[in-house]
Design a protein around this motif. Structure first.
Motif, PDB file in Angstrom:
ATOM      1  N   GLU A 129      -7.855 -13.322   7.826  1.00 23.06           N
ATOM      2  CA  GLU A 129      -7.254 -13.242   6.492  1.00 23.06           C
ATOM      3  C   GLU A 129      -6.392 -11.992   6.293  1.00 23.06           C
ATOM      4  N   PRO A 130      -6.842 -10.793   6.731  1.00 21.71           N
ATOM      5  CA  PRO A 130      -5.979  -9.615   6.522  1.00 21.71           C
ATOM      6  C   PRO A 130      -4.636  -9.707   7.257  1.00 21.71           C
ATOM      7  N   ILE A 131      -4.622 -10.310   8.421  1.00 21.15           N
ATOM      8  CA  ILE A 131      -3.360 -10.448   9.158  1.00 21.15           C
ATOM      9  C   ILE A 131      -2.487 -11.499   8.499  1.00 21.15           C
ATOM     10  N   GLN A 132      -3.077 -12.574   8.017  1.00 22.76           N
ATOM     11  CA  GLN A 132      -2.310 -13.586   7.304  1.00 22.76           C
ATOM     12  C   GLN A 132      -1.656 -12.979   6.059  1.00 22.76           C
ATOM     13  N   ARG A 133      -2.410 -12.145   5.354  1.00 19.97           N
ATOM     14  CA  ARG A 133      -1.875 -11.479   4.155  1.00 19.97           C
ATOM     15  C   ARG A 133      -0.709 -10.558   4.550  1.00 19.97           C
ATOM     16  N   TYR A 134      -0.867  -9.838   5.645  1.00 20.42           N
ATOM     17  CA  TYR A 134       0.196  -8.959   6.142  1.00 20.42           C
ATOM     18  C   TYR A 134       1.464  -9.759   6.439  1.00 20.42           C
ATOM     19  N   LEU A 135       1.299 -10.890   7.107  1.00 20.51           N
ATOM     20  CA  LEU A 135       2.461 -11.718   7.457  1.00 20.51           C
ATOM     21  C   LEU A 135       3.144 -12.274   6.219  1.00 20.51           C
ATOM     22  N   GLU A 136       2.361 -12.668   5.253  1.00 23.52           N
ATOM     23  CA  GLU A 136       2.937 -13.235   4.028  1.00 23.52           C
ATOM     24  C   GLU A 136       3.615 -12.173   3.173  1.00 23.52           C
ATOM     25  N   GLU A 137       3.078 -10.966   3.213  1.00 25.53           N
ATOM     26  CA  GLU A 137       3.668  -9.910   2.385  1.00 25.53           C
ATOM     27  C   GLU A 137       4.952  -9.414   3.004  1.00 25.53           C
TER      28      GLU A 137
ATOM     29  N   ASP B 173       0.825  -1.213   0.000  1.00 24.96           N
ATOM     30  CA  ASP B 173       0.000   0.000   0.000  1.00 24.96           C
ATOM     31  C   ASP B 173       0.855   1.257   0.000  1.00 24.96           C
ATOM     32  N   HIS B 174       2.147   1.099   0.296  1.00 27.14           N
ATOM     33  CA  HIS B 174       3.051   2.251   0.432  1.00 27.14           C
ATOM     34  C   HIS B 174       4.321   2.044  -0.385  1.00 27.14           C
ATOM     35  N   ASN B 175       4.126   1.674  -1.647  1.00 27.89           N
ATOM     36  CA  ASN B 175       5.252   1.502  -2.566  1.00 27.89           C
ATOM     37  C   ASN B 175       6.278   0.490  -2.041  1.00 27.89           C
ATOM     38  N   ASN B 176       5.777  -0.572  -1.401  1.00 30.78           N
ATOM     39  CA  ASN B 176       6.616  -1.648  -0.853  1.00 30.78           C
ATOM     40  C   ASN B 176       7.671  -1.143   0.124  1.00 30.78           C
ATOM     41  N   THR B 177       7.286  -0.186   0.943  1.00 30.46           N
ATOM     42  CA  THR B 177       8.163   0.286   2.013  1.00 30.46           C
ATOM     43  C   THR B 177       7.552  -0.075   3.352  1.00 30.46           C
ATOM     44  N   ILE B 178       8.368  -0.089   4.384  1.00 25.15           N
ATOM     45  CA  ILE B 178       7.880  -0.390   5.723  1.00 25.15           C
ATOM     46  C   ILE B 178       8.166   0.792   6.643  1.00 25.15           C
ATOM     47  N   SER B 179       7.434   0.821   7.741  1.00 23.10           N
ATOM     48  CA  SER B 179       7.587   1.879   8.728  1.00 23.10           C
ATOM     49  C   SER B 179       8.060   1.268  10.044  1.00 23.10           C
ATOM     50  N   TRP B 180       8.291   2.118  11.012  1.00 24.48           N
ATOM     51  CA  TRP B 180       8.662   1.629  12.342  1.00 24.48           C
ATOM     52  C   TRP B 180       7.538   0.780  12.925  1.00 24.48           C
ATOM     53  N   ASP B 181       6.299   1.089  12.589  1.00 25.90           N
ATOM     54  CA  ASP B 181       5.181   0.269  13.062  1.00 25.90           C
ATOM     55  C   ASP B 181       5.335  -1.176  12.596  1.00 25.90           C
ATOM     56  N   HIS B 182       5.750  -1.352  11.345  1.00 29.56           N
ATOM     57  CA  HIS B 182       5.969  -2.703  10.819  1.00 29.56           C
ATOM     58  C   HIS B 182       7.098  -3.394  11.579  1.00 29.56           C
TER      59      HIS B 182
END
Length: 71
Positions: free
Chosen positions: A63-71, A34-43
Motif C-alpha cells: 500500500e505505501p508504494i502504491q500511494r507513492y506511485l499514485e501521488e 511530505d515535502h511541500n509537494n516537491t520532489i528530489s533526485w531520489d524521486h
C-alpha cells in the motif's frame, strides 16, 4: 544468469514473488506531499523503476508504494 525468453516466461511466477518480496523490503518512501509537494533526485531515479513494474500483470504493490506511485 542467461536463459531464453520462453524459459523466463515459464518462471515468471517465481520472479513475481521475488519482486513482491523486494518491494516489501524497501525502506519507507518519502511522499512529495511530505515535502511541500516537491520532489528530489531520489524521486526522479526511483519513480520510473517502480512505475515500469506496473507492466507486470498481477504484481501486488504494498500500500505505501502504491500511494507513492499514485501521488
Amino acid at each position: 544468469l542467461q536463459q531464453s525468453f520462453d524459459n523466463a516466461l515459464l518462471d515468471s511466477s517465481k520472479y513475481k514473488k521475488q519482486v513482491e518480496q523486494a518491494l516489501k523490503a524497501l525502506s519507507p518512501l518519502s511522499l512529495p506531499s511530505d515535502h511541500n509537494n516537491t520532489i528530489s533526485w531520489d524521486h526522479i531515479h526511483l519513480f520510473p523503476i517502480l512505475r515500469s513494474l506496473n507492466m507486470l500483470s498481477g504484481l501486488l504493490f504494498p500500500e505505501p508504494i502504491q500511494r507513492y506511485l499514485e501521488e
